[in-house]
Write a protein that holds these residues in place. Structure first.
Motif, PDB file in Angstrom:
ATOM      1  N   LEU A 172     -42.729   8.023  33.029  1.00  0.00           N
ATOM      2  CA  LEU A 172     -43.542   8.551  33.763  1.00  0.00           C
ATOM      3  C   LEU A 172     -44.336   9.434  32.796  1.00  0.00           C
ATOM      4  CD1 LEU A 172     -45.148   8.499  36.650  1.00  0.00           C
ATOM      5  CD2 LEU A 172     -43.352   9.918  37.328  1.00  0.00           C
ATOM      6  N   VAL A 173     -45.594   9.586  32.932  1.00  0.00           N
ATOM      7  CA  VAL A 173     -46.375  10.593  32.152  1.00  0.00           C
ATOM      8  C   VAL A 173     -47.517  11.276  32.738  1.00  0.00           C
ATOM      9  CG1 VAL A 173     -47.538  11.114  29.721  1.00  0.00           C
ATOM     10  CG2 VAL A 173     -45.840   9.145  30.050  1.00  0.00           C
ATOM     11  N   VAL A 174     -47.522  12.502  32.750  1.00  0.00           N
ATOM     12  CA  VAL A 174     -48.501  13.190  33.514  1.00  0.00           C
ATOM     13  C   VAL A 174     -49.785  13.655  32.479  1.00  0.00           C
ATOM     14  CG1 VAL A 174     -49.321  15.153  34.649  1.00  0.00           C
ATOM     15  CG2 VAL A 174     -47.161  14.144  35.321  1.00  0.00           C
ATOM     16  N   VAL A 175     -50.771  13.006  32.637  1.00  0.00           N
ATOM     17  CA  VAL A 175     -51.948  13.551  31.666  1.00  0.00           C
ATOM     18  C   VAL A 175     -52.774  14.659  31.994  1.00  0.00           C
ATOM     19  CG1 VAL A 175     -54.023  12.781  30.392  1.00  0.00           C
ATOM     20  CG2 VAL A 175     -52.257  11.376  30.456  1.00  0.00           C
ATOM     21  N   HIS A 181     -62.891  15.436  28.146  1.00  0.00           N
ATOM     22  CA  HIS A 181     -63.560  15.013  26.947  1.00  0.00           C
ATOM     23  C   HIS A 181     -62.284  14.953  25.806  1.00  0.00           C
ATOM     24  CE1 HIS A 181     -63.147  19.377  26.648  1.00  0.00           C
ATOM     25  NE2 HIS A 181     -62.835  19.129  25.368  1.00  0.00           N
ATOM     26  N   ALA A 182     -61.186  15.091  26.272  1.00  0.00           N
ATOM     27  CA  ALA A 182     -60.209  14.947  25.304  1.00  0.00           C
ATOM     28  C   ALA A 182     -59.648  13.510  25.653  1.00  0.00           C
ATOM     29  CB  ALA A 182     -59.271  16.209  25.278  1.00  0.00           C
ATOM     30  N   MET A 183     -59.838  12.882  26.345  1.00  0.00           N
ATOM     31  CA  MET A 183     -59.163  11.529  26.704  1.00  0.00           C
ATOM     32  C   MET A 183     -58.949  10.689  25.581  1.00  0.00           C
ATOM     33  SD  MET A 183     -60.598   8.708  29.520  1.00  0.00           S
ATOM     34  CE  MET A 183     -62.035   8.374  28.372  1.00  0.00           C
ATOM     35  N   GLU A 184     -59.980  10.749  24.685  1.00  0.00           N
ATOM     36  CA  GLU A 184     -59.958   9.822  23.475  1.00  0.00           C
ATOM     37  C   GLU A 184     -58.764  10.164  22.494  1.00  0.00           C
ATOM     38  OE1 GLU A 184     -61.675   7.137  23.189  1.00  0.00           O
ATOM     39  OE2 GLU A 184     -62.645   7.434  24.919  1.00  0.00           O
ATOM     40  N   GLN A 185     -58.142  11.246  22.548  1.00  0.00           N
ATOM     41  CA  GLN A 185     -57.024  11.662  21.819  1.00  0.00           C
ATOM     42  C   GLN A 185     -56.007  11.353  22.474  1.00  0.00           C
ATOM     43  OE1 GLN A 185     -57.039  16.177  21.708  1.00  0.00           O
ATOM     44  NE2 GLN A 185     -59.206  16.192  21.390  1.00  0.00           N
ATOM     45  N   LEU A 186     -55.852  10.759  23.449  1.00  0.00           N
ATOM     46  CA  LEU A 186     -54.392  10.026  23.895  1.00  0.00           C
ATOM     47  C   LEU A 186     -53.890   8.969  23.100  1.00  0.00           C
ATOM     48  CD1 LEU A 186     -55.365  10.172  27.661  1.00  0.00           C
ATOM     49  CD2 LEU A 186     -53.868  11.515  26.761  1.00  0.00           C
ATOM     50  N   MET A 246     -56.931  14.410  35.536  1.00  0.00           N
ATOM     51  CA  MET A 246     -58.155  14.915  35.116  1.00  0.00           C
ATOM     52  C   MET A 246     -59.469  14.857  35.922  1.00  0.00           C
ATOM     53  SD  MET A 246     -57.711  13.579  31.155  1.00  0.00           S
ATOM     54  CE  MET A 246     -57.718  11.862  31.762  1.00  0.00           C
ATOM     55  N   HIS A 247     -60.404  15.576  35.752  1.00  0.00           N
ATOM     56  CA  HIS A 247     -61.634  15.594  36.221  1.00  0.00           C
ATOM     57  C   HIS A 247     -62.729  15.666  35.278  1.00  0.00           C
ATOM     58  CE1 HIS A 247     -60.250  15.896  40.569  1.00  0.00           C
ATOM     59  NE2 HIS A 247     -59.692  16.918  40.444  1.00  0.00           N
ATOM     60  N   TYR A 248     -63.905  14.748  35.887  1.00  0.00           N
ATOM     61  CA  TYR A 248     -64.968  14.973  34.705  1.00  0.00           C
ATOM     62  C   TYR A 248     -65.813  16.030  35.324  1.00  0.00           C
ATOM     63  CZ  TYR A 248     -69.824  13.488  33.321  1.00  0.00           C
ATOM     64  OH  TYR A 248     -70.967  13.369  32.932  1.00  0.00           O
ATOM     65  N   PHE A 249     -66.185  17.073  34.403  1.00  0.00           N
ATOM     66  CA  PHE A 249     -67.103  18.134  34.732  1.00  0.00           C
ATOM     67  C   PHE A 249     -68.271  18.222  33.604  1.00  0.00           C
ATOM     68  CE2 PHE A 249     -62.963  20.174  35.927  1.00  0.00           C
ATOM     69  CZ  PHE A 249     -63.346  20.129  37.362  1.00  0.00           C
ATOM     70  N   PRO A 250     -69.641  17.688  33.860  1.00  0.00           N
ATOM     71  CA  PRO A 250     -70.644  17.483  32.871  1.00  0.00           C
ATOM     72  C   PRO A 250     -70.950  18.356  31.937  1.00  0.00           C
ATOM     73  CG  PRO A 250     -71.073  16.470  34.985  1.00  0.00           C
ATOM     74  CD  PRO A 250     -69.946  17.352  35.231  1.00  0.00           C
ATOM     75  N   ASP A 251     -70.947  19.609  32.552  1.00  0.00           N
ATOM     76  CA  ASP A 251     -71.253  21.093  31.796  1.00  0.00           C
ATOM     77  C   ASP A 251     -70.019  21.206  30.632  1.00  0.00           C
ATOM     78  OD1 ASP A 251     -73.545  21.232  33.000  1.00  0.00           O
ATOM     79  OD2 ASP A 251     -72.723  22.777  34.368  1.00  0.00           O
ATOM     80  N   ARG A 252     -68.902  20.590  30.943  1.00  0.00           N
ATOM     81  CA  ARG A 252     -67.719  20.992  29.932  1.00  0.00           C
ATOM     82  C   ARG A 252     -67.636  19.875  28.855  1.00  0.00           C
ATOM     83  NH1 ARG A 252     -61.884  20.807  32.369  1.00  0.00           N
ATOM     84  NH2 ARG A 252     -62.565  18.727  32.515  1.00  0.00           N
ATOM     85  N   ASP A 253     -67.494  18.556  29.755  1.00  0.00           N
ATOM     86  CA  ASP A 253     -67.142  17.301  28.955  1.00  0.00           C
ATOM     87  C   ASP A 253     -68.139  16.621  28.320  1.00  0.00           C
ATOM     88  OD1 ASP A 253     -64.378  17.585  29.719  1.00  0.00           O
ATOM     89  OD2 ASP A 253     -65.090  17.065  31.832  1.00  0.00           O
ATOM     90  N   GLY A 254     -69.610  17.193  28.620  1.00  0.00           N
ATOM     91  CA  GLY A 254     -70.663  16.351  27.965  1.00  0.00           C
ATOM     92  C   GLY A 254     -70.987  15.356  29.009  1.00  0.00           C
ATOM     93  N   ARG A 255     -72.326  14.814  29.140  1.00  0.00           N
ATOM     94  CA  ARG A 255     -72.823  14.208  29.989  1.00  0.00           C
ATOM     95  C   ARG A 255     -72.514  12.592  29.572  1.00  0.00           C
ATOM     96  NH1 ARG A 255     -74.600  15.803  34.417  1.00  0.00           N
ATOM     97  NH2 ARG A 255     -75.406  18.051  34.572  1.00  0.00           N
ATOM     98  N   LEU A 268     -60.250   5.998  32.011  1.00  0.00           N
ATOM     99  CA  LEU A 268     -59.154   6.202  31.608  1.00  0.00           C
ATOM    100  C   LEU A 268     -58.258   4.846  31.400  1.00  0.00           C
ATOM    101  CD1 LEU A 268     -57.094   8.109  30.535  1.00  0.00           C
ATOM    102  CD2 LEU A 268     -56.209   8.533  32.904  1.00  0.00           C
ATOM    103  N   GLN A 269     -58.448   4.185  32.386  1.00  0.00           N
ATOM    104  CA  GLN A 269     -57.663   2.815  32.388  1.00  0.00           C
ATOM    105  C   GLN A 269     -58.342   1.796  31.135  1.00  0.00           C
ATOM    106  OE1 GLN A 269     -55.123   1.304  34.640  1.00  0.00           O
ATOM    107  NE2 GLN A 269     -54.952   0.848  32.415  1.00  0.00           N
ATOM    108  N   ARG A 270     -59.527   2.130  30.926  1.00  0.00           N
ATOM    109  CA  ARG A 270     -60.123   1.385  29.872  1.00  0.00           C
ATOM    110  C   ARG A 270     -59.883   1.763  28.688  1.00  0.00           C
ATOM    111  NH1 ARG A 270     -66.612   1.781  29.654  1.00  0.00           N
ATOM    112  NH2 ARG A 270     -66.362   1.183  31.517  1.00  0.00           N
ATOM    113  N   ARG A 271     -59.363   3.045  28.461  1.00  0.00           N
ATOM    114  CA  ARG A 271     -58.930   3.704  27.317  1.00  0.00           C
ATOM    115  C   ARG A 271     -57.508   3.342  26.869  1.00  0.00           C
ATOM    116  NH1 ARG A 271     -58.174   5.297  22.335  1.00  0.00           N
ATOM    117  NH2 ARG A 271     -56.918   7.021  22.123  1.00  0.00           N
TER     118      ARG A 271
END
Length: 253
Positions: free
Chosen positions: A64-67, A72-77, A91-100, A115-118
């Motif tokens: 069991l892993v908590v992400v 925007h750092a999802m690709e580093q998983l 995780m939550h998506y915030f456009p101003d922080r994560d890029g649109r 995330l499931q796709r990743r």
């Protein structure tokens, strides 16, 4: 041996869930992008058996892993190391922080589906992200406590959701299954289910600064399983994508 839970990301929410897990008797493995040496103080603060390592090693250490990363750092998983592991998505998506991202801005999918796709070989369960980190810790209650709150859970894998519900039960919360990852928008940032129900009734006439202070320092509210279902059933995908203080508490002009 005590069960082991791993954390990828050690910000405020990740640290809080790790604290609850350690106090509940789990072995805790922590990781972040900056290296295990940056987590020495946190490891020392946690009760029981806690250690820090790399994200890939953390993923391999537990089922069991908590992400708990900025979206925007999802690709580093480490997808390969996470294969076969149940992943709790906070995780939550915030456009101003994560890029649109057009898919999310246009509501063609959800952040958890991305995330499931990743992580195609890891069952994703979105939960433990509807409360602020302060109330996440102070609001935890044992089974049967009259002031125990519930949290929404979404995922495509029934066994994974049951596993996560057992973990939540142990750290102090009831789990309410509200559907698949396609339904996870019902408890994303900016939706009424997120944050606001767990905050006590705010005073009228606050300005923006006071509203912001209330989010972090106001009292907690108990949210029952039936109230979670009511709020998520009534949710609509309207308004801006992301979380904005003025959307939480409209203030007098």
């Amino acid at each position: 041996m005590p069960p082991t839970i791993a954390f990828i990301g050690s910000g405020n929410l990740g640290r809080t869930i790790a604290q609850l897990a350690a106090e509940a008797g789990f072995d805790v493995v922590l990781s972040n992008s900056r290296g295990p040496e940056t987590l020495t103080d946190l490891v020392a603060e946690l009760p029981g058996h806690a250690r820090a390592t790399t994200p890939a090693q953390a993923a391999q250490a537990a089922d069991l892993v908590v992400v708990s990363l900025p979206f925007h750092a999802m690709e580093q998983l480490p997808a390969e190391a996470l294969a076969g592991k149940t992943v709790i998505d906070t995780m939550h998506y915030f456009p101003d922080r994560d890029g649109r991202l057009a898919e999310l801005d246009e509501r063609r999918t959800t952040s958890s589906e991305l995330l499931q796709r990743r992580l195609p070989d890891s069952p994703i369960v979105k939960t433990l992200s509807s409360m602020d980190f302060i109330r996440m810790y102070s609001g935890a209650r044992p089974i049967g406590h009259p002031e125990r709150s519930a949290l929404p859970v979404t995922g495509n894998d029934a066994e994974a959701k049951a596993e996560v519900a057992r973990f939540m039960d142990t750290i102090g919360y009831d789990a309410v299954d509200i559907g698949s990852l396609a339904d996870s928008w019902r408890h994303e940032a900016g939706i009424p289910m997120n944050v606001l129900p767990y905050i006590g009734e705010p005073p009228k006439g606050m300005n923006q600064e006071q509203a912001h202070d209330w989010v972090y320092n106001g009292p907690s509210a108990v949210v029952s399983a039936s109230h979670v279902r009511e709020l998520t059933d009534q949710a609509t995908r309207t308004g801006r994508v992301g979380l904005f203080p003025e959307d939480l508490f409209p203030v007098d002009k």
